[in-house]
Design an enzyme around this catalytic site. Structure first.
Site, short mmCIF file in Angstrom:
data_model
loop_
_atom_site.label_atom_id
_atom_site.label_comp_id
_atom_site.label_asym_id
_atom_site.label_seq_id
_atom_site.Cartn_x
_atom_site.Cartn_y
_atom_site.Cartn_z
N SER A 90 -12.43 10.82 5.16
CA SER A 90 -11.00 11.12 5.15
C SER A 90 -10.16 9.86 5.06
O SER A 90 -10.64 8.76 5.32
CB SER A 90 -10.61 11.90 6.39
OG SER A 90 -10.43 11.00 7.46
N LYS A 91 -8.92 10.07 4.70
CA LYS A 91 -7.97 8.98 4.54
C LYS A 91 -7.77 8.23 5.86
O LYS A 91 -7.49 7.06 5.89
CB LYS A 91 -6.63 9.59 4.14
CG LYS A 91 -6.08 9.05 2.83
CD LYS A 91 -4.70 9.59 2.64
CE LYS A 91 -4.66 10.39 1.37
NZ LYS A 91 -3.33 10.67 0.88
N ARG A 92 -7.89 8.96 6.94
CA ARG A 92 -7.64 8.35 8.24
C ARG A 92 -8.68 7.30 8.60
O ARG A 92 -8.46 6.45 9.43
CB ARG A 92 -7.59 9.44 9.33
CG ARG A 92 -6.21 10.01 9.52
CD ARG A 92 -6.23 11.21 10.43
NE ARG A 92 -6.42 12.41 9.66
CZ ARG A 92 -5.46 12.99 8.94
NH1 ARG A 92 -4.26 12.47 8.91
NH2 ARG A 92 -5.69 14.08 8.25
#
Ligand code: GLU
Length: 489
Positions: free
Chosen positions: A260-262
């Protein structure tokens, strides 16, 4: 061989730059690009920046730079323009407003006055009754009196799309036939109370107006497809004119969790800083979830454009493997010409402060690079490897000092010094010959011990390019001075 398609293919990559692009985005962009190139179609790049609370100008620029850096050139989009622009959604707000008004006029959409608290109360009740959450249709058919009453309360309505009963079925190029029962696709918001458009409105309007024929994108967006199809219908399109969808399977992390982007490590900025080559990233990501029908581990951009078809994209999730990517990066670094390697390495060396960039420094870097080309897997290793050639105040790295201050090492260094002082032609062959005969043959030492001490004294570290070549480049004077300093430690 090329895939037969009836109309000219137009594929778009449409990120929402709410952060740096990450591996999943890049794989989508790469497949979009490859499909456009394979079919001789158009690759369109659109920035979906309607979420003004999260998108920043820096992220937009970073997205543009990343695509350029990867070599994924686009035919329509930011900077290059095109007949369907503008390509930043924030510059198209009037267009979305016009369509929303049209949908209202056609009664495909309606104003919804429900407040956030009221909607939350509905959800709460749905949860309690164990029914699927979603808008309950409260404002679908308000009377003019009800509307007047809401207006008197100064409520700002949202524009909501009416979902008809029934369902949506479409053929996904990767997943086959996909159906959604509208019981689970409630009426959805197109425009917020403040007049700003939502993703579903903007993406669908743009795909139609920009004449996109193929939507290849991440699987996370699969569930938004029936809503987009609803917008196409409200725009007057019939099924034969809908873009074709292909939802790419997830890229999973090594731990099987979704990337994920996080997770900062998957941001493409991180790979750039570490010194991954764009070619290695493209090569690796191309084969993540796609293969041309064999088990190859390498594919060039040219081969990718020749071989890429959506039919060969796997439908199961792909697992990201950092070790594989590193191995490919090492291969790509080894395949660089010296000039290319130099060009890639210089920014890393200047950024690390190892060189300022003078001609003489660059000439020395060029001599040293062949020594390390086989030894590194990332360009960020170059500064540490070559630093010893450039430092003004040379010191041995702290963790290696103890390895040359013992009696045995001291003897090695003393002997090396006295032998090397007599070397007249300072070449790696001469250095090697002298050290081998004195330290290995005469003193009977193991090469690892003998040369290890000389390596630490002259390069400051246990890890360096090949020793004798390093000493040749360093020069006689500096090499001897460092050995003297090592003895004095
Ligand atoms: N802008 C969307 C996102 O970044 C993708 C739009 C699309 O591919 O349909 O999540």
């Amino acid at each position: 061989m090329s895939t037969t398609v009836n109309k000219k293919v137009k594929v778009r990559f449409a990120p929402s730059p709410t952060g740096d692009l990450h591996v999943g985005n890049i794989r989508t962009a790469l497949f979009d690009w490859a499909y456009a190139r394979h079919t001789g179609g158009t690759f369109l790049f659109r920035i979906e920046d309607t979420d003004t609370t999260r998108v920043t100008d820096e992220y937009i620029q970073a997205a543009i730079d990343t695509l350029k850096w990867l070599g994924l050139n686009w035919d329509e989009g930011p900077e290059v323009g095109g007949e369907n622009g503008p390509y930043l959604q924030s510059a198209r707000l009037d267009i979305y407003a016009e369509w929303a008004q049209k949908f209202l006029d056609q009664k495909d959409a309606y104003h919804c006055y429900c407040s956030a608290e009221e909607l939350e109360a509905v959800r709460e009740a749905q949860r309690a009754a164990n029914v699927a959450p979603g808008y309950n249709g409260h404002c679908r058919d308000l009377t003019s009196e009800q509307v007047a009453a809401f207006k008197a309360q100064d409520r700002q309505p949202v524009v909501r799309m009416r979902m008809p009963d029934g369902g949506t079925t479409f053929t996904d190029l990767i997943r086959g036939e996909v159906s959604f029962d509208h019981k689970f696709v409630p009426d959805f918001v197109l425009v917020r109370g403040d007049g700003s458009p939502l993703y579903t409105l903007a993406v669908a309007v743009d795909d139609v107006l920009m004449k996109v024929t193929h939507v290849l994108r991440g699987e996370d967006l699969l569930s938004s497809t029936p809503r987009q199809i609803r917008v196409y219908q409200a725009m007057g399109l019939t099924e034969k004119d809908f873009p074709v969808f292909a939802h790419l399977p997830f890229v999973m992390g090594q731990d099987n969790a979704k990337l994920s982007k996080r997770n900062g490590e998957v941001s493409i900025a991180w790979y750039r800083e570490k010194g991954f080559l764009p070619e290695a990233i493209c090569n690796y990501l191309a084969l993540l979830g796609w293969s041309p029908g064999d088990d190859r581990e390498n594919v060039t951009m040219k081969e990718l454009t020749e071989l890429f078809t959506v039919e060969k994209v796997h439908s199961s999730p792909a697992r990201f493997d950092m070790k594989k990517l590193e191995a490919i990066n090492g291969d790509k670094i080894r395949a660089l010409t010296l000039d290319e390697f130099l060009e890639w390495s210089l920014p890393f060396l200047t950024k690390a402060g190892v060189i300022a960039g003078s001609d003489s420094e660059i000439a020395l870097v060029k001599k040293a690079l062949p020594l390390i080309q086989e030894r590194i897997i990332m360009l960020s290793e170059v500064p540490a490897m070559l630093k010893f050639l450039f430092v003004k105040d040379f010191t041995v790295e702290a963790e290696s000092v103890s390895k040359i201050t013992d009696e045995a090492s001291k003897k090695v260094l003393q002997r090396s010094l006295s032998e090397l002082e007599n070397v007249t032609t300072w070449s790696h062959d001469a250095i090697e010959a002298v050290l081998r005969s004195s330290l290995i043959e005469e003193m009977g030492l193991k090469p690892r011990i003998a040369f290890g001490a000389v390596r630490i004294a002259t390069t400051g570290s246990t890890i360096s390019p090949p020793l004798f070549e390093s000493m040749e480049l360093l020069g006689k004077e500096a090499s001897l001075a460092r050995i003297r300093a090592g003895i004095a430690l």
